[in-house]
Design a protein around this motif. Structure first.
Motif, PDB file in Angstrom:
ATOM      1  N   ASP A  87      -8.907  -4.438  -1.497  1.00 53.14           N
ATOM      2  CA  ASP A  87      -9.581  -4.060  -2.578  1.00 53.14           C
ATOM      3  C   ASP A  87      -9.996  -4.263  -4.090  1.00 53.14           C
ATOM      4  O   ASP A  87     -10.114  -4.894  -4.842  1.00 53.14           O
ATOM      5  CB  ASP A  87     -11.145  -2.835  -2.041  1.00 53.14           C
ATOM      6  CG  ASP A  87     -11.729  -3.232  -0.925  1.00 53.14           C
ATOM      7  OD1 ASP A  87     -11.150  -4.141  -0.292  1.00 53.14           O
ATOM      8  OD2 ASP A  87     -12.079  -1.663  -0.250  1.00 53.14           O
ATOM      9  N   THR A  88      -8.881  -3.079  -4.081  1.00 54.72           N
ATOM     10  CA  THR A  88      -8.319  -2.848  -5.371  1.00 54.72           C
ATOM     11  C   THR A  88      -7.308  -4.258  -6.164  1.00 54.72           C
ATOM     12  O   THR A  88      -7.403  -4.563  -7.359  1.00 54.72           O
ATOM     13  CB  THR A  88      -7.515  -1.727  -5.977  1.00 54.72           C
ATOM     14  OG1 THR A  88      -8.399  -0.494  -4.775  1.00 54.72           O
ATOM     15  CG2 THR A  88      -7.440  -1.112  -7.184  1.00 54.72           C
ATOM     16  N   SER A  93       0.223  -1.643  -0.202  1.00 57.86           N
ATOM     17  CA  SER A  93       0.012   0.527  -0.055  1.00 57.86           C
ATOM     18  C   SER A  93       0.649   1.210  -0.327  1.00 57.86           C
ATOM     19  O   SER A  93       1.011   2.011  -0.806  1.00 57.86           O
ATOM     20  CB  SER A  93      -1.161  -0.516   1.452  1.00 57.86           C
ATOM     21  OG  SER A  93      -2.051   1.041   1.019  1.00 57.86           O
ATOM     22  N   HIS A 133      -6.391 -10.592  -5.850  1.00 54.09           N
ATOM     23  CA  HIS A 133      -7.081 -11.501  -6.290  1.00 54.09           C
ATOM     24  C   HIS A 133      -6.582 -12.339  -5.368  1.00 54.09           C
ATOM     25  O   HIS A 133      -5.669 -13.265  -6.366  1.00 54.09           O
ATOM     26  CB  HIS A 133      -7.372 -11.196  -7.507  1.00 54.09           C
ATOM     27  CG  HIS A 133      -7.615 -10.085  -8.748  1.00 54.09           C
ATOM     28  ND1 HIS A 133      -8.259  -9.629  -8.249  1.00 54.09           N
ATOM     29  CD2 HIS A 133      -6.160  -9.238  -9.068  1.00 54.09           C
ATOM     30  CE1 HIS A 133      -7.750  -8.672  -8.943  1.00 54.09           C
ATOM     31  NE2 HIS A 133      -7.287  -8.025  -9.315  1.00 54.09           N
ATOM     32  N   GLY A 135      -6.859  -0.914   3.371  1.00 54.83           N
ATOM     33  CA  GLY A 135      -7.856  -1.414   2.422  1.00 54.83           C
ATOM     34  C   GLY A 135      -8.269  -1.336   1.378  1.00 54.83           C
ATOM     35  O   GLY A 135      -9.025  -2.329   0.513  1.00 54.83           O
ATOM     36  N   PHE A 136      -8.062  -0.321   0.678  1.00 57.14           N
ATOM     37  CA  PHE A 136      -8.092  -0.353  -0.515  1.00 57.14           C
ATOM     38  C   PHE A 136      -6.917  -0.249  -1.533  1.00 57.14           C
ATOM     39  O   PHE A 136      -7.362  -0.987  -2.610  1.00 57.14           O
ATOM     40  CB  PHE A 136      -7.632   1.385  -1.190  1.00 57.14           C
ATOM     41  CG  PHE A 136      -8.161   2.265  -2.376  1.00 57.14           C
ATOM     42  CD1 PHE A 136      -8.863   2.034  -2.260  1.00 57.14           C
ATOM     43  CD2 PHE A 136      -6.495   2.060  -3.460  1.00 57.14           C
ATOM     44  CE1 PHE A 136      -9.364   2.733  -4.096  1.00 57.14           C
ATOM     45  CE2 PHE A 136      -6.998   2.782  -4.180  1.00 57.14           C
ATOM     46  CZ  PHE A 136      -8.470   2.762  -4.948  1.00 57.14           C
TER      47      PHE A 136
END
Length: 103
Positions: free
Chosen positions: A78-79, A65, A82, A74-75
């Motif tokens: 989420d992004t 991050s 996978h 968290g972003f």
């Protein structure tokens, strides 16, 4: 490369010694890919690949991050995270070992 650029703070400086323009870098990347017989990619594709591979190979999400300049881990998750079938299998195996007392 360091011998070529001398004291420049840039790994690949522009002819004037400053940073290369994004368009120039993209043009060079596409030339290299074409010579190698590979398809064109966008810088975002390279960023996405880096983040996904880093996370899948154990680099902690806070580090990834920060490297990507995101405002929150968290972003980043989420992004870019996978969850693959193999990652799910490894997680199940790890939890099975923990619960069975093998760890």
């Amino acid at each position: 490369q360091k011998c070529k650029v001398g004291n420049s703070e840039w790994v690949f400086p522009s002819p004037t010694g400053g940073p290369m323009s994004p368009d120039s870098v993209l043009h060079m990347l596409h030339r290299v890919l074409k010579r190698a017989g590979l398809p064109k990619v966008r810088f975002h594709d390279l960023r996405h690949t880096f983040a996904t591979l880093a996370l899948q190979n154990g680099v902690d999400v806070k580090t990834v991050s920060g490297m990507l300049g995101h405002f929150s881990a968290g972003f980043t998750l989420d992004t870019y995270a996978h969850v693959t079938t193999s990652a799910k299998r490894e997680a199940a195996k790890t939890m099975g070992n923990i619960l069975s007392g093998a760890v």
